[in-house]
Write a protein that holds these residues in place. Structure first.
Motif, short mmCIF file in Angstrom:
data_model
loop_
_atom_site.label_atom_id
_atom_site.label_comp_id
_atom_site.label_asym_id
_atom_site.label_seq_id
_atom_site.Cartn_x
_atom_site.Cartn_y
_atom_site.Cartn_z
N ALA A 96 -60.09 -39.42 28.09
CA ALA A 96 -58.65 -39.25 27.88
C ALA A 96 -58.12 -40.25 26.86
CB ALA A 96 -57.89 -39.40 29.20
N ARG A 97 -57.06 -39.86 26.16
CA ARG A 97 -56.33 -40.75 25.26
C ARG A 97 -55.06 -41.18 26.00
NH1 ARG A 97 -55.56 -36.32 20.91
NH2 ARG A 97 -55.33 -35.24 22.91
N VAL A 98 -54.96 -42.45 26.30
CA VAL A 98 -53.90 -42.96 27.17
C VAL A 98 -53.09 -44.02 26.45
CG1 VAL A 98 -53.36 -44.00 29.40
CG2 VAL A 98 -55.39 -42.55 29.18
N LEU A 99 -51.78 -43.92 26.55
CA LEU A 99 -50.86 -44.93 26.04
C LEU A 99 -50.35 -45.75 27.21
CD1 LEU A 99 -49.04 -46.19 23.80
CD2 LEU A 99 -47.37 -44.37 24.33
N GLU A 100 -50.50 -47.07 27.14
CA GLU A 100 -50.03 -47.97 28.20
C GLU A 100 -49.05 -48.97 27.59
OE1 GLU A 100 -51.84 -51.22 31.41
OE2 GLU A 100 -52.88 -50.84 29.51
N ALA A 101 -47.89 -49.13 28.19
CA ALA A 101 -46.91 -50.11 27.73
C ALA A 101 -46.58 -51.05 28.88
CB ALA A 101 -45.65 -49.42 27.21
N GLY A 102 -46.77 -52.34 28.65
CA GLY A 102 -46.60 -53.34 29.69
C GLY A 102 -47.96 -53.65 30.30
N VAL A 103 -48.74 -54.50 29.65
CA VAL A 103 -50.12 -54.76 30.07
C VAL A 103 -50.18 -55.79 31.18
CG1 VAL A 103 -52.40 -55.51 29.28
CG2 VAL A 103 -50.94 -54.16 27.78
N GLY A 104 -49.23 -56.73 31.19
CA GLY A 104 -49.26 -57.79 32.20
C GLY A 104 -50.53 -58.60 32.09
N SER A 105 -51.29 -58.67 33.18
CA SER A 105 -52.55 -59.43 33.18
C SER A 105 -53.78 -58.55 33.04
CB SER A 105 -52.64 -60.27 34.46
OG SER A 105 -51.58 -61.21 34.53
N GLY A 106 -53.58 -57.25 32.85
CA GLY A 106 -54.69 -56.36 32.54
C GLY A 106 -55.32 -55.64 33.72
N ALA A 107 -54.72 -55.70 34.91
CA ALA A 107 -55.33 -55.07 36.08
C ALA A 107 -55.40 -53.56 35.93
CB ALA A 107 -54.55 -55.44 37.34
N LEU A 108 -54.28 -52.93 35.60
CA LEU A 108 -54.29 -51.47 35.44
C LEU A 108 -55.11 -51.07 34.22
CD1 LEU A 108 -53.30 -48.70 36.35
CD2 LEU A 108 -51.28 -49.03 34.91
N SER A 109 -55.09 -51.89 33.19
CA SER A 109 -55.91 -51.60 32.01
C SER A 109 -57.38 -51.47 32.40
CB SER A 109 -55.75 -52.71 30.96
OG SER A 109 -54.41 -52.87 30.57
N LEU A 110 -57.86 -52.39 33.24
CA LEU A 110 -59.25 -52.33 33.68
C LEU A 110 -59.54 -51.05 34.44
CD1 LEU A 110 -60.05 -55.97 34.85
CD2 LEU A 110 -61.43 -54.57 33.29
N ALA A 111 -58.64 -50.65 35.35
CA ALA A 111 -58.85 -49.43 36.12
C ALA A 111 -58.90 -48.21 35.21
CB ALA A 111 -57.75 -49.28 37.17
N MET A 112 -58.02 -48.16 34.21
CA MET A 112 -58.00 -47.00 33.32
C MET A 112 -59.19 -47.02 32.37
SD MET A 112 -53.98 -46.19 32.58
CE MET A 112 -53.56 -47.76 31.78
N LEU A 113 -59.62 -48.20 31.90
CA LEU A 113 -60.78 -48.27 31.03
C LEU A 113 -62.04 -47.79 31.74
CD1 LEU A 113 -60.11 -51.68 29.23
CD2 LEU A 113 -60.17 -49.42 28.16
N ARG A 114 -62.17 -48.16 33.00
CA ARG A 114 -63.34 -47.67 33.75
C ARG A 114 -63.30 -46.15 33.86
NH1 ARG A 114 -65.38 -49.98 39.50
NH2 ARG A 114 -66.58 -51.32 38.09
N THR A 115 -62.09 -45.58 34.01
CA THR A 115 -61.97 -44.13 34.19
C THR A 115 -62.21 -43.36 32.90
OG1 THR A 115 -60.36 -44.51 35.96
CG2 THR A 115 -60.46 -42.30 35.03
N ILE A 116 -61.62 -43.81 31.80
CA ILE A 116 -61.74 -43.05 30.54
C ILE A 116 -63.13 -43.21 29.92
CG2 ILE A 116 -59.28 -43.22 30.10
CD1 ILE A 116 -59.90 -45.31 27.94
N GLY A 117 -63.82 -44.32 30.23
CA GLY A 117 -65.17 -44.52 29.71
C GLY A 117 -65.18 -44.86 28.22
N PRO A 118 -66.36 -45.00 27.65
CA PRO A 118 -66.47 -45.40 26.24
C PRO A 118 -65.99 -44.34 25.26
CG PRO A 118 -68.64 -44.88 27.14
CD PRO A 118 -67.68 -44.89 28.30
N SER A 119 -65.89 -43.08 25.69
CA SER A 119 -65.46 -42.02 24.78
C SER A 119 -63.95 -41.85 24.75
CB SER A 119 -66.11 -40.69 25.19
OG SER A 119 -65.69 -40.32 26.51
N GLY A 120 -63.22 -42.51 25.66
CA GLY A 120 -61.77 -42.39 25.70
C GLY A 120 -61.09 -43.44 24.85
N LEU A 121 -59.77 -43.40 24.84
CA LEU A 121 -58.95 -44.36 24.11
C LEU A 121 -57.83 -44.84 25.01
CD1 LEU A 121 -57.86 -45.87 21.57
CD2 LEU A 121 -56.57 -43.78 21.06
N LEU A 122 -57.71 -46.15 25.17
CA LEU A 122 -56.57 -46.75 25.85
C LEU A 122 -55.86 -47.65 24.85
CD1 LEU A 122 -54.81 -47.40 28.32
CD2 LEU A 122 -56.42 -49.26 28.86
#
Length: 301
Positions: A96-122
């Motif tokens: 998936a191609r995901v736009l995230e606004a408000g990274v904070g300390s990166g907790a949700l970023s980590l969860a989404m990166l694991r889900t989208i995998g190396p072929s996705g974009l966060l």
């Protein structure tokens, strides 16, 4: 086998956890003596190590949900219970191609990166450089380096240029309604938008803003509570670590270009958009107000 340079989670007999980076020759100090890293390096996961004072620790590689709540932070994190719902409710998928606004300390970023995998974009956007740096370190620490699908920008979402189209968008910010127009242009038709807000006032305003725009479906709002339980013999009771309110999730979908969502037939509660209300007014409510004003004008002659 566990190697030097890896991070591990050590847990004592009371359930207290600590993440440490294994360094040959180093000692982790506790209230009951030191714990030698060399006793862990070269061993498999799931071992028990003992300090010189007799305190025992379980040793495992860290789970993502454990790391999210123990990693260094400058801003509040989105907790695993909410991150899990965001992944499912926003239907974030591998590639998936995901736009995230408000990274904070990166907790949700980590969860989404694991889900989208190396072929996705966060594409993560963070206004404060110090928060972005903490998030970058946390992500690289857990992933063992840079993630190929992660792009981190410093700036205001309302001001930066978005080059891509996105399948999903997640906003964790104080006033997400200010960015709805920009997000609507960046989302593909059928794309999902999830806003994470802390208060009922924010929740109400962002939902009314979505309704007023017309290009989003009727938004859904929810909050997540998780209740731990203690069970030992006849002592069965709720745990002390129950996690109740942390925030609200507001979820909607992008309509096709040029198509407005059907107006709700359900009438709002009396007084919902009274004289003290200052936020955006949904289209069907605005029409009802205009008709009511006409009736009052005719009655007054």
């Amino acid at each position: 086998m566990l190697c030097a340079g890896e991070w591990v989670t050590i847990t004592d007999t009371k359930g207290h956890r600590k993440s440490i980076k294994l360094v040959a020759g180093k000692v982790h100090h506790t209230t009951k003596g030191g714990l030698a890293h060399d006793d862990i390096i070269g061993q498999p996961e799931g071992i028990v190590v003992t300090t010189v004072g007799g305190l025992q620790f379980l040793v495992f590689r860290p789970l993502l949900n454990e790391y999210m709540v123990t990693m260094p932070r400058q801003a509040a994190v989105i907790y695993p219970k909410d991150a899990a719902q965001i992944i499912m409710r926003a239907d974030i998928f591998p590639g998936a191609r995901v736009l995230e606004a408000g990274v904070g300390s990166g907790a949700l970023s980590l969860a989404m990166l694991r889900t989208i995998g190396p072929s996705g974009l966060l594409h993560s956007v963070e206004r404060r450089a110090e928060f972005a740096e903490v998030a970058r370190r946390n992500v690289e620490q857990f992933c063992g380096g840079t993630h190929p699908g992660w792009e981190l920008s410093i700036g205001d979402l309302a001001e930066i240029t978005l080059e891509d189209q996105y399948d999903r968008a997640v906003l964790d910010m104080l006033a997400p309604w200010d960015c709805l127009e920009k997000v609507s242009q960046a989302l593909v038709a059928g794309g999902l938008l999830c806003c994470y807000v802390a208060t009922t006032t924010q929740m109400g305003r962002v939902m009314d803003s979505m309704r007023a725009m017309g290009c989003f479906t009727e938004p859904m709002a929810l909050e997540v509570s998780v209740r731990d339980w203690h069970a030992e013999g006849l002592a069965i009771r709720p745990g002390h670590a129950t996690s109740a309110h942390t925030g609200f999730l507001v979820i909607t979908r992008r309509m096709a270009p040029g198509v407005d969502a059907p107006m709700r037939k359900r009438r709002p509660a009396p007084g919902a958009y009274g004289p003290d209300y200052t936020g955006p007014v949904p289209r069907n409510v605005a029409a009802e107000h205009m008709e009511a004003n006409r009736r009052r004008a005719r009655e007054m002659g």
